[in-house]
Design a protein around this motif. Structure first.
Motif, mmCIF file in Angstrom:
data_model
loop_
_atom_site.group_PDB
_atom_site.id
_atom_site.type_symbol
_atom_site.label_atom_id
_atom_site.label_comp_id
_atom_site.label_asym_id
_atom_site.label_seq_id
_atom_site.Cartn_x
_atom_site.Cartn_y
_atom_site.Cartn_z
ATOM 1 N N PRO A 11 0.814 -1.212 0.000
ATOM 2 C CA PRO A 11 0.000 0.000 0.000
ATOM 3 C C PRO A 11 0.846 1.260 0.000
ATOM 4 C CG PRO A 11 -0.769 -1.535 1.693
ATOM 5 C CD PRO A 11 0.515 -2.072 1.141
ATOM 6 N N MET A 12 2.043 1.190 0.598
ATOM 7 C CA MET A 12 2.877 2.386 0.667
ATOM 8 C C MET A 12 3.327 2.849 -0.724
ATOM 9 S SD MET A 12 2.651 2.993 3.713
ATOM 10 C CE MET A 12 3.742 4.377 3.934
ATOM 11 N N GLU A 13 3.306 1.870 -1.690
ATOM 12 C CA GLU A 13 3.718 2.249 -3.042
ATOM 13 C C GLU A 13 2.661 3.099 -3.731
ATOM 14 O OE1 GLU A 13 4.580 -1.207 -5.255
ATOM 15 O OE2 GLU A 13 6.255 -1.779 -3.967
ATOM 16 N N LEU A 14 1.431 3.018 -3.199
ATOM 17 C CA LEU A 14 0.353 3.774 -3.829
ATOM 18 C C LEU A 14 0.347 5.165 -3.232
ATOM 19 C CD1 LEU A 14 -2.331 1.011 -3.469
ATOM 20 C CD2 LEU A 14 -1.249 1.715 -5.594
ATOM 21 N N ARG A 15 0.736 6.117 -4.040
ATOM 22 C CA ARG A 15 0.758 7.481 -3.509
ATOM 23 C C ARG A 15 -0.572 8.149 -3.814
ATOM 24 N NH1 ARG A 15 4.710 9.333 -6.633
ATOM 25 N NH2 ARG A 15 5.177 7.228 -7.298
ATOM 26 N N TRP A 16 -1.363 8.296 -2.769
ATOM 27 C CA TRP A 16 -2.676 8.921 -2.935
ATOM 28 C C TRP A 16 -2.472 10.373 -3.279
ATOM 29 C CZ3 TRP A 16 -7.670 8.369 -3.617
ATOM 30 C CH2 TRP A 16 -8.514 9.427 -3.318
ATOM 31 N N ASP A 17 -2.964 10.774 -4.417
ATOM 32 C CA ASP A 17 -2.823 12.160 -4.826
ATOM 33 C C ASP A 17 -4.148 12.630 -5.404
ATOM 34 O OD1 ASP A 17 -2.237 14.605 -5.818
ATOM 35 O OD2 ASP A 17 -0.693 13.943 -7.229
ATOM 36 N N PRO A 18 -4.909 13.435 -4.638
ATOM 37 C CA PRO A 18 -6.223 13.861 -5.132
ATOM 38 C C PRO A 18 -6.155 14.608 -6.460
ATOM 39 C CG PRO A 18 -5.668 14.955 -3.056
ATOM 40 C CD PRO A 18 -4.617 13.927 -3.305
ATOM 41 N N ASP A 19 -4.957 15.183 -6.762
ATOM 42 C CA ASP A 19 -4.840 15.916 -8.031
ATOM 43 C C ASP A 19 -4.897 14.972 -9.231
ATOM 44 O OD1 ASP A 19 -4.715 18.275 -6.713
ATOM 45 O OD2 ASP A 19 -2.517 18.367 -6.689
ATOM 46 N N ASN A 20 -4.647 13.676 -8.968
ATOM 47 C CA ASN A 20 -4.714 12.703 -10.065
ATOM 48 C C ASN A 20 -6.124 12.174 -10.303
ATOM 49 O OD1 ASN A 20 -2.080 12.769 -10.790
ATOM 50 N ND2 ASN A 20 -1.463 11.111 -9.414
ATOM 51 N N ILE A 21 -7.048 12.521 -9.414
ATOM 52 C CA ILE A 21 -8.419 12.050 -9.574
ATOM 53 C C ILE A 21 -9.180 13.135 -10.331
ATOM 54 C CG2 ILE A 21 -10.503 11.269 -8.332
ATOM 55 C CD1 ILE A 21 -8.294 9.648 -7.291
ATOM 56 N N PRO A 22 -9.872 12.766 -11.415
ATOM 57 C CA PRO A 22 -10.604 13.819 -12.130
ATOM 58 C C PRO A 22 -11.650 14.470 -11.229
ATOM 59 C CG PRO A 22 -11.097 11.635 -13.038
ATOM 60 C CD PRO A 22 -10.036 11.447 -11.995
ATOM 61 N N PRO A 23 -11.782 15.800 -11.293
ATOM 62 C CA PRO A 23 -12.783 16.458 -10.429
ATOM 63 C C PRO A 23 -14.194 16.226 -10.940
ATOM 64 C CG PRO A 23 -11.714 18.057 -11.846
ATOM 65 C CD PRO A 23 -11.066 16.739 -12.144
ATOM 66 N N LEU A 24 -15.166 16.485 -10.088
ATOM 67 C CA LEU A 24 -16.568 16.463 -10.517
ATOM 68 C C LEU A 24 -16.725 17.530 -11.609
ATOM 69 C CD1 LEU A 24 -18.614 16.506 -7.182
ATOM 70 C CD2 LEU A 24 -18.655 14.688 -8.873
ATOM 71 N N PRO A 25 -17.739 17.428 -12.465
ATOM 72 C CA PRO A 25 -17.922 18.489 -13.464
ATOM 73 C C PRO A 25 -17.943 19.868 -12.794
ATOM 74 C CG PRO A 25 -19.472 16.702 -13.838
ATOM 75 C CD PRO A 25 -18.760 16.395 -12.554
ATOM 76 N N ALA A 26 -17.335 20.849 -13.487
ATOM 77 C CA ALA A 26 -17.183 22.190 -12.904
ATOM 78 C C ALA A 26 -18.511 22.773 -12.422
ATOM 79 C CB ALA A 26 -16.536 23.110 -13.932
ATOM 80 N N VAL A 27 -19.580 22.534 -13.176
ATOM 81 C CA VAL A 27 -20.878 23.109 -12.801
ATOM 82 C C VAL A 27 -21.314 22.569 -11.432
ATOM 83 C CG1 VAL A 27 -23.322 23.238 -13.430
ATOM 84 C CG2 VAL A 27 -21.585 23.458 -15.200
ATOM 85 N N ALA A 28 -21.120 21.252 -11.225
ATOM 86 C CA ALA A 28 -21.517 20.647 -9.948
ATOM 87 C C ALA A 28 -20.653 21.171 -8.804
ATOM 88 C CB ALA A 28 -21.421 19.129 -10.040
ATOM 89 N N LEU A 29 -19.341 21.293 -9.047
ATOM 90 C CA LEU A 29 -18.453 21.801 -7.981
ATOM 91 C C LEU A 29 -18.816 23.233 -7.605
ATOM 92 C CD1 LEU A 29 -14.827 20.560 -8.786
ATOM 93 C CD2 LEU A 29 -16.266 19.952 -6.865
ATOM 94 N N LYS A 30 -19.063 24.058 -8.628
ATOM 95 C CA LYS A 30 -19.422 25.463 -8.342
ATOM 96 C C LYS A 30 -20.756 25.510 -7.601
ATOM 97 C CE LYS A 30 -16.876 27.675 -12.069
ATOM 98 N NZ LYS A 30 -17.002 28.083 -13.463
ATOM 99 N N ALA A 31 -21.692 24.669 -8.003
ATOM 100 C CA ALA A 31 -23.011 24.659 -7.346
ATOM 101 C C ALA A 31 -22.867 24.275 -5.872
ATOM 102 C CB ALA A 31 -23.943 23.689 -8.064
ATOM 103 N N LEU A 32 -21.946 23.358 -5.583
ATOM 104 C CA LEU A 32 -21.746 22.927 -4.194
ATOM 105 C C LEU A 32 -21.193 24.049 -3.327
ATOM 106 C CD1 LEU A 32 -20.342 19.365 -4.697
ATOM 107 C CD2 LEU A 32 -22.162 19.976 -3.124
ATOM 108 N N LYS A 33 -20.431 24.948 -3.967
ATOM 109 C CA LYS A 33 -19.831 26.039 -3.187
ATOM 110 C C LYS A 33 -20.811 27.183 -2.956
ATOM 111 C CE LYS A 33 -15.360 24.678 -4.778
ATOM 112 N NZ LYS A 33 -14.343 24.880 -5.781
ATOM 113 N N LEU A 34 -21.880 27.200 -3.734
ATOM 114 C CA LEU A 34 -22.920 28.221 -3.507
ATOM 115 C C LEU A 34 -23.798 27.734 -2.372
ATOM 116 C CD1 LEU A 34 -24.172 28.985 -7.154
ATOM 117 C CD2 LEU A 34 -22.862 30.507 -5.705
#
Ligand SMILES: [Fe+2]
Ligand SMILES: [Fe+2]
Length: 283
Positions: A11-34
């Motif tokens: 497991p240590m070889e797996l470097r968890w990097d959230p930047d490598n995970i595609p984000p939710l569609p921009a519209v949904a992310l922006k809606a969540l912040k409103l």
């Protein structure tokens, strides 16, 4: 000079990097912040949706579906936004966003994640309404609570397939198995991802702590853990736990006002939720 230790993934070889995970569609992310429901935010949300044809179409379809029983045809996003209101419109956008997010990976696992998330959201929304809590917040929190599972299934699919194969006795054991096989559990993954996406703290807390029996989530957020457990027990689970709780035992975790409103038969509730999921899927 082989060491002979290559048969399992470290497991240590797996470097968890959230930047490598595609984000939710921009519209949904922006809606969540409103977060607020002012007139300005409704207009902002409406403009966000109108900027994206796929979201515009999906929102119109849902506004015209049997889930939203208006007598007249809803023909514009502006009209839909006025009829649905900020909160409801936002939960529609998040649902459409998550569905678009999972579309790229239509594996049985992703489909199970989708059905579980929607089932949890529907249960959380209903129980919030019956308990006089914020039902739109409950719905949105429900649909996002297991985003960490989606991320693990996307980021480390082979490891997660082994988690699914192994199964678990209890949901709490599942976290330990994920940790062991993937190097991170889905609650930690959800927290990390939502933090990287700058989502509001209330959603992060739910993703991080919905399997923590010590967590005292406030208000509508407190409905997400029992809603997740109920979704599992009704057959909308991602990973089957061997010693599941009974319908009555899980209902006892809901506030009294909500508990008495659920159908007495688990089968009946499961059928109602399956019908709602079908409507959302076809919209
Ligand atoms: Fe979970
Ligand atoms: Fe869950």
């Amino acid at each position: 000079m082989a060491t002979g230790s290559s048969e399992t993934t470290d497991p240590m070889e797996l470097r968890w990097d959230p930047d490598n995970i595609p984000p939710l569609p921009a519209v949904a992310l922006k809606a969540l912040k409103l977060m607020s429901g002012t007139d300005t935010s409704l207009l902002e949300l409406c403009n966000l949706i109108r900027s994206d044809p796929a979201f515009s179409i999906a929102v119109l379809r849902i506004a015209n579906s049997p889930l939203v029983a208006f007598s007249k045809n809803v023909t514009s996003v502006l009209q839909a936004s006025m009829l649905l209101g900020f909160q409801r419109l936002r939960s529609v956008v998040i649902t459409v966003g998550l569905r678009a997010y999972l579309k790229g990976a239509s594996s049985p696992l992703m489909r199970a994640c989708w059905r579980h998330s929607v089932a949890c959201a529907i249960i959380a929304e209903r129980s919030a309404k019956w308990s006089f809590l914020d039902n739109d917040f409950a719905y949105t929190a429900g649909i996002l609570h297991d985003i960490g599972t989606v991320a693990l299934a996307t980021f480390v699919p082979e490891c997660y397939a082994r988690v699914v194969e192994r199964g678990a006795d209890q949901p709490q054991d599942l976290l330990q198995i994920e940790q062991e096989l993937c190097g991170i559990d889905h609650c930690q993954a959800g927290r990390s991802l939502m933090t990287a996406w700058n989502l509001p703290e209330a959603f992060i807390e739910i993703a991080a702590r919905h399997h923590d029996p010590e967590a005292h989530l406030p208000g509508a957020a407190s409905l997400v853990p029992p809603s997740c457990a109920l979704a599992d027990s009704l057959g909308f689970e991602v990973i089957r736990c061997r010693s599941g709780r009974s319908y009555a035992e899980i209902l006892a975790r809901f506030p009294e006002a909500a508990r008495s409103r659920f159908p007495t038969s688990a089968k009946e509730l499961a059928a109602e939720i399956a019908t709602e999921i079908k409507v959302i899927e076809s919209a």
